[in-house]
Design an enzyme around this catalytic site. Structure first.
Site, PDB file in Angstrom:
ATOM      1  N   ASP A 170      38.314  39.848  47.718  1.00 37.04           N
ATOM      2  CA  ASP A 170      38.862  39.522  46.407  1.00 37.04           C
ATOM      3  C   ASP A 170      37.768  39.064  45.451  1.00 37.04           C
ATOM      4  O   ASP A 170      37.721  39.472  44.281  1.00 37.04           O
ATOM      5  CB  ASP A 170      39.909  38.414  46.541  1.00 37.04           C
ATOM      6  CG  ASP A 170      41.190  38.904  47.204  1.00 37.04           C
ATOM      7  OD1 ASP A 170      41.475  40.100  47.110  1.00 37.04           O
ATOM      8  OD2 ASP A 170      41.885  38.074  47.803  1.00 37.04           O
ATOM      9  N   SER A 171      36.893  38.193  45.950  1.00 37.05           N
ATOM     10  CA  SER A 171      35.848  37.642  45.081  1.00 37.05           C
ATOM     11  C   SER A 171      34.846  38.700  44.644  1.00 37.05           C
ATOM     12  O   SER A 171      34.392  38.712  43.499  1.00 37.05           O
ATOM     13  CB  SER A 171      35.124  36.491  45.795  1.00 37.05           C
ATOM     14  OG  SER A 171      36.023  35.436  46.076  1.00 37.05           O
TER      15      SER A 171
END
Length: 549
Positions: A170-171
């Site tokens: 996600d990051s």
């Protein structure tokens, strides 16, 4: 104080959890006005995520939602979609991480949005991208990490693939989305036109996989899990110390290895044909690691690190959060900041990175309460009247909170084992009850589940609840049924958790309560109803119901 470099950029954030909102966090860190649009009933689920939740609140939310404004809007309602179009007309960036096709179903496709605002940059973060055969699939960060290749190479040999311990996929996707957003804004300065930034989680992970693809395509070599070392790169490993700690040493370059050999008092190692070159050390890494480990085990960690640092050899401890708070370098560079918070007092979090010399970013606020900026945004930015024909319709904005619907009232009794819920239809007088398991460390789970069960039994939405009271089952039920006063009886921990949940879908939160023991004067809390107290023989505060004065 210098201006912030992105303070002329307005971002409308529709995303939730991390894939999407982290991009908003990065943009907000450097001054962008990030208006986070949330569902009026629950808000972003990240408000409830996290392992440790003091006062029933997520410690992740203050970080990922920092520097943002929160407004509520029901995007499933055509009136809410129209409200979003008004926001889009005033924005530079739209950020979302819905499954592909969701915006299109709501009549908010890129073509339709660009017809409203041709300069809009539309940043979309998904598991597999907006096109291709996998685009319609549900995709989380873990799936993107697996498909992008990083899971296969993470962990120890002979064991199943491991997770990095953070939401890496996600990051990475949102960091790439942030880069793409800034690039698109820069290009808009030339063309005047916005465009779509399409960031797929698996592609963001793939982009970090170094030479994995040509190694297979050119040499038929498949990378595998190697634990704490890199194959053929030595020395670069974790080594024991004499006082039971472990440190990392990275001395794989020829000149750096020569320095390590001098610090060890073993200069001959740098001349030994088994270790003299990068390739030779890689071929003999197990033997070399054994020699270095035998040396490090003879020194306590502090002495070892002093020798290595003085000798110019990269080395360090493997830090925990506790170590970070105690480290003078973290303090000198203000890597950790403390931000005021209405319930935590102040909350520590990582500072903005990277640091700019002339116009650095800044953490200005922690994550906001749900709908905290409704009036500022809808009334101030859009000029909508709380009573006008075009007032926003999005659940309970603060513009409409002065006269909330009162058909349904809800009572909550949080216990250590079970949570009891009573929902009353004010028009028909019908009551709906629910009982759900709860736990002292996370009572919010039981409350949310109980509310959902009671609402499902009644066939209503939480949006239709106009008032919540929290107290013992007997006292709260009596109050709701009109037999007592607008007060409840709660514990301090239970009060804090239920207060946050109540605020998520009822204006002003709880309608009334008594706190025992009192952590602060009732008058200091918003929208309270102070009532006469009576102390029982066992020292508890009880509610002054009719006939029990």
């Amino acid at each position: 104080m210098t201006h912030l470099p992105l303070d002329d950029v307005r971002v409308i954030e529709l995303g939730q959890l991390l894939a999407g909102p982290f991009c908003g966090q990065l943009l907000g860190d450097f001054g962008a006005e990030v208006i986070k649009v949330e569902d009026p009933g629950r808000g972003d689920p990240m408000r409830q995520w996290g392992r440790e939740k003091p006062h029933g609140q997520s410690l992740w939310w203050p970080v990922v939602a920092r520097n943002k404004k929160s407004v509520t809007c029901d995007l499933r309602d055509p009136r809410g979609q129209d409200l979003l179009r008004r926001l889009i007309a005033e924005a530079d960036v739209l950020l979302e991480n819905f499954r592909p096709g969701t915006l299109e179903r709501w009549g908010l496709s890129p073509d339709e949005l660009h017809a409203i605002n041709p300069g809009l940059v539309i940043t979309r973060v998904t598991g597999f991208g907006q096109t291709g055969p996998y685009a319609p699939r549900a995709g989380y960060g873990s799936i993107g990490e697996a498909m992008g290749g990083i899971r296969h190479v993470t962990g120890d040999p002979g064991r199943p693939p491991s997770r990095a311990g953070i939401s890496l996929g996600d990051s990475l996707a949102t960091t790439h989305a942030c880069v793409g957003t800034l690039v698109a804004l820069h290009e808009r300065g030339r063309s005047g036109r916005g465009q779509v930034v399409d960031s797929a989680i698996y592609e963001a992970v793939l982009a970090m996989m170094e030479s994995l693809l040509p190694e297979w395509q050119q040499a038929g070599y498949q990378r595998e899990r190697t634990g704490p070392v890199l194959p053929n790169v030595s020395p670069s490993n974790v080594y024991p110390t004499g006082d039971g700690e472990a440190i990392l040493i990275a001395a794989n370059q020829d000149s750096v290895f020569a320095r390590l050999a001098r610090v060890m008092g073993a200069e001959a190692l740098a001349e030994d044909e088994r270790y003299a070159t990068h390739g030779a050390r890689g071929a003999n890494m197990d033997e070399l690691d054994g020699i270095i480990a035998a040396w490090t085990a003879g020194h306590p960690a502090d002495e070892l690190l002093r020798l290595l640092h003085e000798g110019g050899v990269p080395a360090g401890r493997i830090y925990t959060a506790k170590d970070m708070f105690a480290d003078p370098h973290f303090a000198a560079r203000e890597a950790i900041v403390r931000v005021p918070h209405p319930d935590f007092g102040e909350v520590a979090m990582q500072n903005v990175a990277p640091k700019l010399s002339s116009t650095p970013g800044r953490v200005r606020t922690a994550g906001p309460a749900l709908g905290q900026h409704n009036e500022e945004v809808y009334g101030g930015l859009l000029g909508l009247s709380p009573r006008g024909d075009h007032r926003p319709v999005h659940g309970r904005s603060h513009l409409e909170a002065r006269n909330p619907p009162m058909r349904y009232r809800l009572g909550v009794d949080v216990g250590g084992t079970f949570t009891d819920i009573l929902l009353i239809d004010q028009e028909s007088g019908r009551t709906f009850r629910a009982k759900t398991p709860s736990t002292p460390h996370d009572q919010s789970i039981g409350v949310l589940a109980g509310v959902e069960k009671a609402c499902a039994a009644a066939g209503v939405s939480p949006d239709e609840i106009g008032e919540i009271l929290h107290g013992t089952t007997i006292a709260t039920n009596a109050i709701l049924e009109g037999k007592g006063e607008r007060v409840g009886l709660v514990t301090t921990a239970g009060f804090r958790q239920v207060l946050q949940i109540a605020r998520s879908f009822v204006p002003g939160g709880l309608a009334g309560w008594i706190i025992w023991p009192k952590p602060e004067p009732l008058a200091a809390l918003e929208d309270t109803v102070e009532a006469v107290e009576r102390v029982a023989a066992d020292g508890t505060v009880v509610t002054p119901l009719d006939g029990a004065r």
